[in-house]
Motif scaffolding. Sequence first.
Motif, PDB file in Angstrom:
ATOM      1  N   ARG A  66      -1.442   2.191  -6.995  1.00 38.02           N
ATOM      2  CA  ARG A  66      -2.227   1.793  -8.145  1.00 38.02           C
ATOM      3  C   ARG A  66      -1.157   1.839  -9.104  1.00 38.02           C
ATOM      4  O   ARG A  66      -0.915   1.218 -10.191  1.00 38.02           O
ATOM      5  CB  ARG A  66      -3.265   2.783  -8.331  1.00 38.02           C
ATOM      6  N   ARG A  67      -0.301   2.915  -9.242  1.00 38.16           N
ATOM      7  CA  ARG A  67       0.684   2.949 -10.338  1.00 38.16           C
ATOM      8  C   ARG A  67       1.842   2.128 -10.215  1.00 38.16           C
ATOM      9  O   ARG A  67       2.296   1.289 -11.322  1.00 38.16           O
ATOM     10  CB  ARG A  67       1.416   4.317 -10.356  1.00 38.16           C
ATOM     11  N   ARG A  93       0.984  -1.204  -8.898  1.00 39.18           N
ATOM     12  CA  ARG A  93       0.644  -2.168  -9.576  1.00 39.18           C
ATOM     13  C   ARG A  93       0.487  -2.213 -11.271  1.00 39.18           C
ATOM     14  O   ARG A  93       0.755  -3.377 -11.599  1.00 39.18           O
ATOM     15  CB  ARG A  93      -0.814  -2.323  -8.947  1.00 39.18           C
ATOM     16  N   ASP A 130       1.022  -1.300  -0.060  1.00 34.79           N
ATOM     17  CA  ASP A 130       0.140   0.041   0.042  1.00 34.79           C
ATOM     18  C   ASP A 130       0.748   1.354  -0.044  1.00 34.79           C
ATOM     19  O   ASP A 130       0.274   2.404   0.278  1.00 34.79           O
ATOM     20  CB  ASP A 130      -1.113  -0.008   1.289  1.00 34.79           C
ATOM     21  N   LYS A 188      -2.625   5.831  -1.924  1.00 39.21           N
ATOM     22  CA  LYS A 188      -3.535   4.774  -2.838  1.00 39.21           C
ATOM     23  C   LYS A 188      -3.039   5.022  -3.977  1.00 39.21           C
ATOM     24  O   LYS A 188      -3.033   4.179  -4.967  1.00 39.21           O
ATOM     25  CB  LYS A 188      -4.937   5.109  -2.640  1.00 39.21           C
ATOM     26  N   GLU A 189      -2.729   6.348  -4.849  1.00 37.90           N
ATOM     27  CA  GLU A 189      -2.453   6.514  -6.008  1.00 37.90           C
ATOM     28  C   GLU A 189      -1.130   6.067  -6.202  1.00 37.90           C
ATOM     29  O   GLU A 189      -0.911   5.414  -7.247  1.00 37.90           O
ATOM     30  CB  GLU A 189      -2.601   8.058  -6.397  1.00 37.90           C
TER      31      GLU A 189
END
Length: 183
Positions: free
Chosen positions: A137-138, A140, A64, A133-134
């Motif tokens: 996301r990047r 992943r 995370d 969180k951003e």
Amino acid sequence: MWWAFFAAIVASSTALYIAMVVYPSQKEVDRKFELRRERRKEYRRFFYLTSSVRLSFERFSFQDGAEPFEAFEELLRARESFEVALLGLSLLGEKEVVDEAMTGHGLVSEMIDEAERTLEQIKLEVSRHVPAKEVARRIRAGFRPYRSRYLSFQTGLVKTMRSSEIDDDLELSVDVPGGKPLG
């Protein structure tokens, strides 16, 4: 009386035949089985370590954003174990298996390089106050192609290892005295 002499000649001839022909052939078969057993052990060990690398990589790429540096250290330790196992595999493994493993090693090196670049990106994004969180996301999204390539490598490795084992069966059946297959 002549039959006792004849029986002694047959017995000593049989013992000589066993000592000169059968025993060396059996020792060779035993040696091949031992080598095969050791090879299987090395294959199993190496495959388990490829899984360890994959899991470490996934922990790094799916975390995370809170502890990426710890996850990266775990990934480096997994790669080190992978490389040690690769050395053992290169001593006992069939050429095709070692070649497949070397392909995986190249992929692991690419993954580590990408992880290092990602860590630098995380530092930059954290300094810009990008939400965790951003960032996650990047990360992943950036690692998704590596995951599928690594799973393909593992599948190919297993197929090559199994193919190597089948070839061993054929080789052993040819070398048995009298040409009779084992089993």
